[in-house]
Design a protein around this motif. Structure first.
Motif, PDB file in Angstrom:
ATOM      1  N   LEU A  86       0.849  -1.180   0.000  1.00  0.00           N
ATOM      2  CA  LEU A  86       0.000   0.000   0.000  1.00  0.00           C
ATOM      3  C   LEU A  86       0.887   1.233   0.000  1.00  0.00           C
ATOM      4  O   LEU A  86       1.877   1.275   0.719  1.00  0.00           O
ATOM      5  CB  LEU A  86      -0.874   0.035   1.255  1.00  0.00           C
ATOM      6  N   SER A  87       0.529   2.221  -0.795  1.00  0.00           N
ATOM      7  CA  SER A  87       1.212   3.511  -0.746  1.00  0.00           C
ATOM      8  C   SER A  87       0.208   4.520  -0.214  1.00  0.00           C
ATOM      9  O   SER A  87      -0.977   4.468  -0.550  1.00  0.00           O
ATOM     10  CB  SER A  87       1.687   3.940  -2.135  1.00  0.00           C
ATOM     11  N   VAL A  88       0.690   5.441   0.608  1.00  0.00           N
ATOM     12  CA  VAL A  88      -0.234   6.327   1.287  1.00  0.00           C
ATOM     13  C   VAL A  88       0.280   7.764   1.317  1.00  0.00           C
ATOM     14  O   VAL A  88       1.474   8.013   1.421  1.00  0.00           O
ATOM     15  CB  VAL A  88      -0.506   5.814   2.724  1.00  0.00           C
ATOM     16  N   THR A 115     -11.132  -0.600   7.947  1.00  0.00           N
ATOM     17  CA  THR A 115     -11.764  -0.461   6.643  1.00  0.00           C
ATOM     18  C   THR A 115     -11.446  -1.694   5.816  1.00  0.00           C
ATOM     19  O   THR A 115     -10.564  -2.474   6.156  1.00  0.00           O
ATOM     20  CB  THR A 115     -11.246   0.774   5.870  1.00  0.00           C
ATOM     21  N   GLU A 116     -12.170  -1.837   4.742  1.00  0.00           N
ATOM     22  CA  GLU A 116     -11.904  -2.946   3.835  1.00  0.00           C
ATOM     23  C   GLU A 116     -10.612  -2.743   3.071  1.00  0.00           C
ATOM     24  O   GLU A 116     -10.069  -3.671   2.486  1.00  0.00           O
ATOM     25  CB  GLU A 116     -13.074  -3.135   2.863  1.00  0.00           C
ATOM     26  N   ALA A 117     -10.080  -1.527   3.062  1.00  0.00           N
ATOM     27  CA  ALA A 117      -8.846  -1.227   2.336  1.00  0.00           C
ATOM     28  C   ALA A 117      -7.636  -1.899   2.977  1.00  0.00           C
ATOM     29  O   ALA A 117      -6.707  -2.313   2.295  1.00  0.00           O
ATOM     30  CB  ALA A 117      -8.624   0.275   2.248  1.00  0.00           C
ATOM     31  N   VAL A 118      -7.641  -2.017   4.292  1.00  0.00           N
ATOM     32  CA  VAL A 118      -6.536  -2.625   5.028  1.00  0.00           C
ATOM     33  C   VAL A 118      -7.135  -3.673   5.960  1.00  0.00           C
ATOM     34  O   VAL A 118      -7.856  -3.345   6.885  1.00  0.00           O
ATOM     35  CB  VAL A 118      -5.759  -1.580   5.858  1.00  0.00           C
ATOM     36  N   THR A 119      -6.831  -4.936   5.692  1.00  0.00           N
ATOM     37  CA  THR A 119      -7.411  -6.003   6.498  1.00  0.00           C
ATOM     38  C   THR A 119      -6.331  -6.733   7.284  1.00  0.00           C
ATOM     39  O   THR A 119      -5.168  -6.765   6.891  1.00  0.00           O
ATOM     40  CB  THR A 119      -8.156  -7.026   5.621  1.00  0.00           C
ATOM     41  N   GLN A 120      -6.735  -7.334   8.385  1.00  0.00           N
ATOM     42  CA  GLN A 120      -5.806  -8.106   9.209  1.00  0.00           C
ATOM     43  C   GLN A 120      -5.503  -9.466   8.591  1.00  0.00           C
ATOM     44  O   GLN A 120      -4.560 -10.132   9.006  1.00  0.00           O
ATOM     45  CB  GLN A 120      -6.402  -8.334  10.598  1.00  0.00           C
ATOM     46  N   GLU A 121      -6.270  -9.874   7.607  1.00  0.00           N
ATOM     47  CA  GLU A 121      -6.088 -11.194   7.017  1.00  0.00           C
ATOM     48  C   GLU A 121      -4.899 -11.252   6.070  1.00  0.00           C
ATOM     49  O   GLU A 121      -4.506 -12.323   5.641  1.00  0.00           O
ATOM     50  CB  GLU A 121      -7.355 -11.620   6.260  1.00  0.00           C
ATOM     51  N   ARG A 122      -4.337 -10.125   5.713  1.00  0.00           N
ATOM     52  CA  ARG A 122      -3.239 -10.078   4.746  1.00  0.00           C
ATOM     53  C   ARG A 122      -2.006  -9.429   5.353  1.00  0.00           C
ATOM     54  O   ARG A 122      -2.102  -8.435   6.045  1.00  0.00           O
ATOM     55  CB  ARG A 122      -3.631  -9.256   3.524  1.00  0.00           C
ATOM     56  N   ALA A 123      -0.864 -10.008   5.040  1.00  0.00           N
ATOM     57  CA  ALA A 123       0.389  -9.336   5.350  1.00  0.00           C
ATOM     58  C   ALA A 123       0.525  -8.201   4.335  1.00  0.00           C
ATOM     59  O   ALA A 123       0.143  -8.344   3.181  1.00  0.00           O
ATOM     60  CB  ALA A 123       1.561 -10.301   5.209  1.00  0.00           C
ATOM     61  N   PHE A 124       1.014  -7.058   4.759  1.00  0.00           N
ATOM     62  CA  PHE A 124       1.161  -5.947   3.830  1.00  0.00           C
ATOM     63  C   PHE A 124       2.283  -5.031   4.301  1.00  0.00           C
ATOM     64  O   PHE A 124       2.736  -5.104   5.437  1.00  0.00           O
ATOM     65  CB  PHE A 124      -0.137  -5.147   3.682  1.00  0.00           C
ATOM     66  N   GLN A 125       2.715  -4.192   3.394  1.00  0.00           N
ATOM     67  CA  GLN A 125       3.663  -3.149   3.744  1.00  0.00           C
ATOM     68  C   GLN A 125       3.094  -1.818   3.278  1.00  0.00           C
ATOM     69  O   GLN A 125       2.369  -1.753   2.293  1.00  0.00           O
ATOM     70  CB  GLN A 125       5.033  -3.405   3.164  1.00  0.00           C
ATOM     71  N   ILE A 126       3.410  -0.770   4.032  1.00  0.00           N
ATOM     72  CA  ILE A 126       2.930   0.569   3.712  1.00  0.00           C
ATOM     73  C   ILE A 126       4.124   1.436   3.353  1.00  0.00           C
ATOM     74  O   ILE A 126       5.112   1.479   4.090  1.00  0.00           O
ATOM     75  CB  ILE A 126       2.186   1.197   4.905  1.00  0.00           C
TER      76      ILE A 126
END
Length: 126
Positions: free
Chosen positions: A75-77, A92-103
């Motif tokens: 994700l870029s913010v 929000t649906e934009a960022v969920t706990q079910e997925r590993a992600f980087q910002i």
């Protein structure tokens, strides 16, 4: 969050983001790509339009299938209001706990906001 698809909205967003360089760099390139045909299957999300508090860019959810791959779940913010960032991270649906992600972002306070939300949820942040 609203997904911007309209070329006129994307052009206006691009012009607005250019006024806040260099802190908008993480999202500006994706906004420009989406406005010019979107060959990489990205999407641009805002909390409200036209007076947004946060812009978030990511691959379309259907195009990143592995929930453990934080490279494709990137994700870029850019945010005008730290509260808007925390609201997006918290629920929000934009960022969920079910997925590993980087910002990715270039603003002061981004790391602290992510750490605060993660610690409140008992999550590990690297």
């Amino acid at each position: 969050m609203l997904i911007l698809r309209c070329p006129a909205q994307l052009q206006l967003l691009e012009e607005t983001l250019r006024k806040s360089l260099p802190t908008t760099l993480p999202v500006l390139g994706t906004v420009m790509t989406v406005a010019r045909g979107n060959p990489a299957s990205h999407e641009v999300l805002v909390d409200s339009w036209p007076h947004f508090g946060i812009v978030l860019t990511r691959l379309r959810p259907e195009d990143h299938r592995d929930p453990r791959d934080y490279y494709t779940n990137q994700l870029s913010v850019f945010y005008r209001d730290k509260g808007a960032l925390q609201a997006v991270l918290e629920g929000t649906e934009a960022v969920t706990q079910e997925r590993a992600f980087q910002i990715l972002g270039m603003q002061d306070g981004l790391d602290e906001a992510v750490q605060e939300v993660a610690s409140a949820r008992g999550l590990k942040v690297e």
